[in-house]
Design an enzyme around this catalytic site. Structure first.
Site, PDB file in Angstrom:
ATOM      1  N   ASN A  16     -10.060  -0.326  -0.169  1.00  0.00           N
ATOM      2  CA  ASN A  16      -8.670  -0.110  -0.029  1.00  0.00           C
ATOM      3  C   ASN A  16      -8.007  -0.709  -1.607  1.00  0.00           C
ATOM      4  O   ASN A  16      -8.041  -1.828  -1.719  1.00  0.00           O
ATOM      5  CB  ASN A  16      -7.843  -1.086   1.071  1.00  0.00           C
ATOM      6  CG  ASN A  16      -6.442  -0.842   1.158  1.00  0.00           C
ATOM      7  OD1 ASN A  16      -5.715  -0.326   0.413  1.00  0.00           O
ATOM      8  ND2 ASN A  16      -5.942  -1.503   2.222  1.00  0.00           N
ATOM      9  N   HIS A  63      -3.513   7.157   3.325  1.00  0.00           N
ATOM     10  CA  HIS A  63      -3.732   5.696   2.814  1.00  0.00           C
ATOM     11  C   HIS A  63      -5.101   5.340   3.249  1.00  0.00           C
ATOM     12  O   HIS A  63      -5.521   5.922   4.415  1.00  0.00           O
ATOM     13  CB  HIS A  63      -3.014   4.778   3.073  1.00  0.00           C
ATOM     14  CG  HIS A  63      -3.185   3.385   2.520  1.00  0.00           C
ATOM     15  ND1 HIS A  63      -3.562   3.147   1.207  1.00  0.00           N
ATOM     16  CD2 HIS A  63      -3.402   2.008   3.141  1.00  0.00           C
ATOM     17  CE1 HIS A  63      -3.880   1.757   1.089  1.00  0.00           C
ATOM     18  NE2 HIS A  63      -3.655   1.291   2.030  1.00  0.00           N
ATOM     19  N   CYS A  92       0.745  -1.294   0.213  1.00  0.00           N
ATOM     20  CA  CYS A  92       0.043  -0.120  -0.143  1.00  0.00           C
ATOM     21  C   CYS A  92       0.875   1.272  -0.057  1.00  0.00           C
ATOM     22  O   CYS A  92       0.375   2.289  -0.194  1.00  0.00           O
ATOM     23  CB  CYS A  92      -0.951  -0.109   1.286  1.00  0.00           C
ATOM     24  SG  CYS A  92      -1.965  -1.295   1.199  1.00  0.00           S
TER      25      CYS A  92
END
Ligand code: ACO
Length: 357
Positions: free
Chosen positions: A277, A247, A110
């Site tokens: 996500n 994030h 990520c």
């Protein structure tokens, strides 16, 4: 020494979506649980490879910067879900945009996009490159175990890209920090057919080790520490920050992060409801959305931070330039998708649910 500034941006979200209600038709979950624990309402499901998503985002970012592929010195593609391991999929994007330059993939999960921006900044500041395309692109839904409610509800597909150019103006990426904590690499671990024993078909299966609560805690600590560091590197404080683009793994992580940093919650950009996500694609997609929504204004100081498997973490401080509108708009489009999000994941869901019986 030149500065490195963002001059183009583009995103690509595949058209099919899977709502929380759709998910509840094949795993034991509910819209109420997912929304209240994560902030997610829906996610996009791709009908094409990661490189196809990346290529469209790249073409849109190039148009926004008023550049051609042939202007690029380097392409950095952050992904944990490439369509091929060899060759890298940055080369597919390179062929699509007609660039003649270095091109490679990186995997920092990520945090991958921010890692890519950090590398591009260093490359530009050293004088080696003038114009770099950095992409975050993922098709994680292709690899999920759709019988596991702890993870199936969290992820989505998409891509985002930026163009970073050298400039003499004092703006752009003012500071970045990258880190990795290998002591926690087992709390988020996935094998996508990467066998322990190549000749044992059982070990060819996908596996996922995931300790959500531990990731949650470490995400806040890691992002908080590096965010404080990039501010400190520039002699700035949290009061100087106009916008936080974190994030998007869980809205509760974002709330806790800004509250611990004592930054006004209104300054945090949150778009997790629409996408879930999307790993490395999250932050470039959020940059595009923030620009479209007028949340980014000329000269603003933007703090961005991420956390992912590895366990990687990254933060950067951007001083946005003058331009907040694209120079041109690309007409690049994905091929048509004839299936719904539910239809796209149904076969995998049936397979994993039968296996879990
Ligand atoms: N639907 C309904 N119930 C569920 C679901 C679901 N989808 N998933 C878990 N549950 C249940 C559990 O079984 C458990 O039930 P029990 O109490 O009867 O055992 C209960 O809900 C609570 O489970 P927890 O895991 O304690 O839930 P928590 O509040 O910690 O939320 C979550 C889980 C959302 C995964 C959270 O820990 C999290 O966001 N973690 C960090 C984010 C993350 O790991 N993202 C992955 C990528 S890494 C990255 O991007 C940084």
């Amino acid at each position: 020494m030149p500065y490195a500034t963002i001059t183009g941006w583009g995103k690509c979200l595949p058209p099919a979506t899977l709502t929380n209600e759709d998910l509840a038709t094949f795993i034991e979950t509910s819209d109420e649980w997912i929304k209240s624990r994560t902030g997610i309402s829906q996610r996009h499901i791709s009908h094409v490879d990661t490189s196809a998503l990346a290529s469209i985002a790249a073409k849109r970012a190039l148009a926004a910067a008023g550049l051609e592929g042939s202007d690029l010195d380097m392409i950095i593609l952050a992904t944990a879900s490439p369509d091929t391991l060899i060759p890298n999929i940055a080369s597919t994007v390179q062929a699509e945009v007609g660039a003649k330059c270095a091109a490679f993939d990186i995997n920092a999960a990520c945090s991958g996009f921010l890692y890519g921006v950090g590398l591009a900044t260093a490359q530009i500041k050293s004088g080696q490159s003038q114009r770099i395309l950095v992409i975050g692109a993922e098709r994680l839904t292709f690899y999920l175990d759709w019988s596991r409610r702890d993870t199936a509800v969290l992820f989505g597909d998409g891509a985002g890209a930026v163009i970073i150019e050298a400039t003499d103006k004092e703006e752009g990426i003012l500071s970045y920090e990258l880190n990795n904590d290998p002591s926690a690499r087992d709390i988020l671990k996935a094998g996508f057919g990467t066998a322990m024993d190549r000749f044992d078909s059982a070990s060819l299966d996908f596996y996922l080790q995931f300790d959500g609560q531990e990731i949650f805690k470490r995400a806040i600590t890691g992002m908080g520490r590096l965010s404080a560091k990039v501010l400190d590197n520039c002699g700035l404080t949290k009061e100087d920050v106009d916008l936080v683009i974190p994030h998007q793994a869980n809205e509760r992580i974002i709330d806790t992060l800004v509250s611990r940093m004592k930054i006004d919650k209104q300054k945090a950009f949150v778009n997790i409801a629409n996408y879930g996500n999307t790993s490395a694609a999250t932050i470039p997609i959020a940059i595009c959305d923030a620009l479209e929504q007028g949340r980014i204004q000329p000269g603003q100081k933007i703090l961005s931070c991420a956390f992912g498997a590895g366990l990687t973490s990254a933060a950067l401080l951007i001083q946005w330039g003058e331009r907040i509108t694209p120079i041109a708009v690309s007409d690049a489009q994905l091929p048509e998708c004839k299936e719904t999000g539910l239809e796209l994941v149904k076969r995998a869901a049936d397979y994993f649910n039968a296996k879990a019986q």
